[in-house]
Design a protein around this motif. Sequence first.
Motif, PDB file in Angstrom:
ATOM      1  N   VAL A  72       0.732  -1.254  -0.029  1.00 41.15           N
ATOM      2  CA  VAL A  72       0.018  -0.003  -0.039  1.00 41.15           C
ATOM      3  C   VAL A  72       0.781   1.136  -0.083  1.00 41.15           C
ATOM      4  O   VAL A  72       0.301   2.389  -0.106  1.00 41.15           O
ATOM      5  CB  VAL A  72      -0.759  -0.037   1.222  1.00 41.15           C
ATOM      6  CG1 VAL A  72      -1.816  -1.216   1.157  1.00 41.15           C
ATOM      7  CG2 VAL A  72      -0.114   0.097   2.369  1.00 41.15           C
ATOM      8  N   ASN A  73       2.122   1.123  -0.001  1.00 40.07           N
ATOM      9  CA  ASN A  73       3.124   2.165   0.143  1.00 40.07           C
ATOM     10  C   ASN A  73       3.908   2.595  -1.013  1.00 40.07           C
ATOM     11  O   ASN A  73       4.967   3.306  -0.781  1.00 40.07           O
ATOM     12  CB  ASN A  73       4.104   2.016   1.380  1.00 40.07           C
ATOM     13  CG  ASN A  73       4.819   0.692   1.241  1.00 40.07           C
ATOM     14  OD1 ASN A  73       4.662   0.136   0.378  1.00 40.07           O
ATOM     15  ND2 ASN A  73       5.479   0.396   2.289  1.00 40.07           N
ATOM     16  N   LYS A  74       3.393   2.539  -2.321  1.00 39.94           N
ATOM     17  CA  LYS A  74       3.988   2.515  -3.498  1.00 39.94           C
ATOM     18  C   LYS A  74       3.686   4.028  -4.000  1.00 39.94           C
ATOM     19  O   LYS A  74       4.415   4.414  -5.094  1.00 39.94           O
ATOM     20  CB  LYS A  74       3.782   1.629  -4.601  1.00 39.94           C
ATOM     21  CG  LYS A  74       4.351   0.302  -4.021  1.00 39.94           C
ATOM     22  CD  LYS A  74       4.061  -0.682  -5.565  1.00 39.94           C
ATOM     23  CE  LYS A  74       4.867  -1.958  -5.310  1.00 39.94           C
ATOM     24  NZ  LYS A  74       4.527  -2.922  -6.588  1.00 39.94           N
ATOM     25  N   CYS A  75       2.774   4.671  -3.381  1.00 39.21           N
ATOM     26  CA  CYS A  75       2.464   5.930  -4.152  1.00 39.21           C
ATOM     27  C   CYS A  75       3.468   7.166  -3.720  1.00 39.21           C
ATOM     28  O   CYS A  75       3.421   7.629  -2.231  1.00 39.21           O
ATOM     29  CB  CYS A  75       1.039   6.201  -3.723  1.00 39.21           C
ATOM     30  SG  CYS A  75       0.391   7.881  -4.435  1.00 39.21           S
ATOM     31  N   ALA A  76       4.337   7.674  -4.487  1.00 35.86           N
ATOM     32  CA  ALA A  76       5.397   8.537  -3.911  1.00 35.86           C
ATOM     33  C   ALA A  76       4.640  10.175  -3.677  1.00 35.86           C
ATOM     34  O   ALA A  76       5.004  10.787  -2.917  1.00 35.86           O
ATOM     35  CB  ALA A  76       6.261   8.674  -5.216  1.00 35.86           C
ATOM     36  N   VAL A  77       3.517  10.465  -4.699  1.00 33.91           N
ATOM     37  CA  VAL A  77       2.900  11.626  -4.521  1.00 33.91           C
ATOM     38  C   VAL A  77       2.088  11.619  -3.080  1.00 33.91           C
ATOM     39  O   VAL A  77       2.217  12.726  -2.596  1.00 33.91           O
ATOM     40  CB  VAL A  77       2.088  11.540  -5.834  1.00 33.91           C
ATOM     41  CG1 VAL A  77       1.259  13.131  -5.634  1.00 33.91           C
ATOM     42  CG2 VAL A  77       2.592  11.614  -7.076  1.00 33.91           C
ATOM     43  N   GLY A  78       1.386  10.626  -2.885  1.00 38.58           N
ATOM     44  CA  GLY A  78       0.572  10.440  -1.673  1.00 38.58           C
ATOM     45  C   GLY A  78       1.213  10.660  -0.373  1.00 38.58           C
ATOM     46  O   GLY A  78       1.000  11.243   0.725  1.00 38.58           O
ATOM     47  N   GLY A  79       2.620   9.867  -0.611  1.00 39.12           N
ATOM     48  CA  GLY A  79       3.260   9.677   0.653  1.00 39.12           C
ATOM     49  C   GLY A  79       2.694   8.909   1.823  1.00 39.12           C
ATOM     50  O   GLY A  79       1.886   8.108   1.619  1.00 39.12           O
ATOM     51  N   GLN A  80       3.200   9.244   2.987  1.00 34.43           N
ATOM     52  CA  GLN A  80       2.827   8.348   4.172  1.00 34.43           C
ATOM     53  C   GLN A  80       1.538   8.399   4.386  1.00 34.43           C
ATOM     54  O   GLN A  80       0.741   7.401   4.845  1.00 34.43           O
ATOM     55  CB  GLN A  80       3.715   8.786   5.243  1.00 34.43           C
ATOM     56  CG  GLN A  80       3.660   8.089   6.502  1.00 34.43           C
ATOM     57  CD  GLN A  80       4.163   7.057   6.640  1.00 34.43           C
ATOM     58  OE1 GLN A  80       5.643   6.505   6.089  1.00 34.43           O
ATOM     59  NE2 GLN A  80       3.612   5.572   7.219  1.00 34.43           N
ATOM     60  N   ALA A  81       0.798   9.541   4.518  1.00 36.14           N
ATOM     61  CA  ALA A  81      -0.489   9.974   4.613  1.00 36.14           C
ATOM     62  C   ALA A  81      -1.541   9.043   3.736  1.00 36.14           C
ATOM     63  O   ALA A  81      -2.442   8.550   4.302  1.00 36.14           O
ATOM     64  CB  ALA A  81      -1.092  11.361   4.701  1.00 36.14           C
ATOM     65  N   CYS A  82      -1.145   8.949   2.557  1.00 32.89           N
ATOM     66  CA  CYS A  82      -1.893   8.292   1.695  1.00 32.89           C
ATOM     67  C   CYS A  82      -1.879   6.713   1.905  1.00 32.89           C
ATOM     68  O   CYS A  82      -2.832   5.923   1.845  1.00 32.89           O
ATOM     69  CB  CYS A  82      -1.466   8.441   0.027  1.00 32.89           C
ATOM     70  SG  CYS A  82      -2.290   7.602  -1.180  1.00 32.89           S
ATOM     71  N   ALA A  83      -0.585   6.631   2.115  1.00 31.69           N
ATOM     72  CA  ALA A  83      -0.362   4.659   2.545  1.00 31.69           C
ATOM     73  C   ALA A  83      -1.176   4.431   3.759  1.00 31.69           C
ATOM     74  O   ALA A  83      -1.642   3.248   3.796  1.00 31.69           O
ATOM     75  CB  ALA A  83       1.170   4.623   2.518  1.00 31.69           C
ATOM     76  N   GLN A  84      -1.055   5.374   4.564  1.00 33.84           N
ATOM     77  CA  GLN A  84      -1.926   5.031   6.009  1.00 33.84           C
ATOM     78  C   GLN A  84      -3.360   4.908   5.668  1.00 33.84           C
ATOM     79  O   GLN A  84      -4.137   4.105   6.131  1.00 33.84           O
ATOM     80  CB  GLN A  84      -1.534   5.765   6.944  1.00 33.84           C
ATOM     81  CG  GLN A  84      -2.134   5.730   8.330  1.00 33.84           C
ATOM     82  CD  GLN A  84      -1.804   4.362   9.026  1.00 33.84           C
ATOM     83  OE1 GLN A  84      -0.364   4.383   8.979  1.00 33.84           O
ATOM     84  NE2 GLN A  84      -2.493   3.463   9.132  1.00 33.84           N
ATOM     85  N   ALA A  85      -3.888   5.825   4.898  1.00 31.24           N
ATOM     86  CA  ALA A  85      -5.175   5.904   4.404  1.00 31.24           C
ATOM     87  C   ALA A  85      -5.619   4.412   3.826  1.00 31.24           C
ATOM     88  O   ALA A  85      -6.742   3.843   4.082  1.00 31.24           O
ATOM     89  CB  ALA A  85      -5.798   6.777   3.506  1.00 31.24           C
ATOM     90  N   ILE A  86      -4.790   4.076   2.763  1.00 34.49           N
ATOM     91  CA  ILE A  86      -5.306   2.737   2.108  1.00 34.49           C
ATOM     92  C   ILE A  86      -4.832   1.521   3.144  1.00 34.49           C
ATOM     93  O   ILE A  86      -5.716   0.467   3.159  1.00 34.49           O
ATOM     94  CB  ILE A  86      -4.299   2.638   1.167  1.00 34.49           C
ATOM     95  CG1 ILE A  86      -4.580   3.761  -0.061  1.00 34.49           C
ATOM     96  CG2 ILE A  86      -4.479   1.301   0.158  1.00 34.49           C
ATOM     97  CD1 ILE A  86      -3.375   4.182  -1.238  1.00 34.49           C
ATOM     98  N   ALA A  87      -3.779   1.597   4.077  1.00 29.37           N
ATOM     99  CA  ALA A  87      -3.488   0.495   4.812  1.00 29.37           C
ATOM    100  C   ALA A  87      -4.835   0.370   5.878  1.00 29.37           C
ATOM    101  O   ALA A  87      -5.330  -0.566   6.163  1.00 29.37           O
ATOM    102  CB  ALA A  87      -2.421   0.814   5.735  1.00 29.37           C
TER     103      ALA A  87
END
Length: 270
Positions: A72-87
């Motif tokens: 879930v942490n491959k989005c460089a644009v979204g960063g940590q916040a995006c990865a956390q939301a998807i997680a």
Amino acid sequence: MMVSLGIAGASMLVMAMIFSYILGWANKQFKVQVDPKIEEVIEALPGANCGGCGYLGCSDYAVAIVADNDPVNKCAVGGQACAQAIADIMGVEVGDVVPLHAIVHCNAPVSSRLGMTQYMGEKRCASAQQVAGVQGCTFGCLGFGDCIEVCNYDAIHIVDGLARVDYEKCIGCGACTKACPRGILSVAGFKEEAIPVVACSNKDKAKDAKAVCNNACVGCKACAKESDLFTISDNLSKCNYDDYSAPKYEEAMKAIEKCPTGCIHFMGTR
């Protein structure tokens, strides 16, 4: 005549109703059920469709996350916040998000290049690449800025004929790497604010490399003797970015100091 037209019109109306019913039935019978999580993940992604995750766009990445359990942490644009939301959507651990940035594997401004010729063709790297003898080094930056045109973040510029990355703006989408006809750009994970980089792509033997550039790597192995971060392959030093961390700063600096042509640098925001 009027009766014939009425019959024809009625027939068309009946046929339209029948086909509508058939299409409606087929839509229900053959409708592909989409996992609602896919839509949720798409909403969580930034919608940049930059391809930095390795997929064509955010929708494809969302499908891979839900259907194939892709990280879930491959989005460089979204960063940590995006990865956390998807997680949170997927009910998994997010893991660490390592920032991605572009690296230019060339450190030769125009003043360092030998065997330069006057190029009169179209001022594009892709065009110049097709012309023999544009510059002595057939591995180095051509400097016409094809990478600039595809960067949506104003993160790369040409300075003295050499592409340079603005690490405050670069999000590692990889668009520039695809645009460079010589492949001197790559994307790497930056575990630290700055990492050691071999800024050269010349795979020629030392004598030939030195004949076309004052800053070329000559494959002397001096860096590899100082640090196991570096290995020599095809007459060219390479750095293992995944192994670099702050405790290895001193040995990386020793390797940089030993480099006879100064082609190893720290790149990043520091």
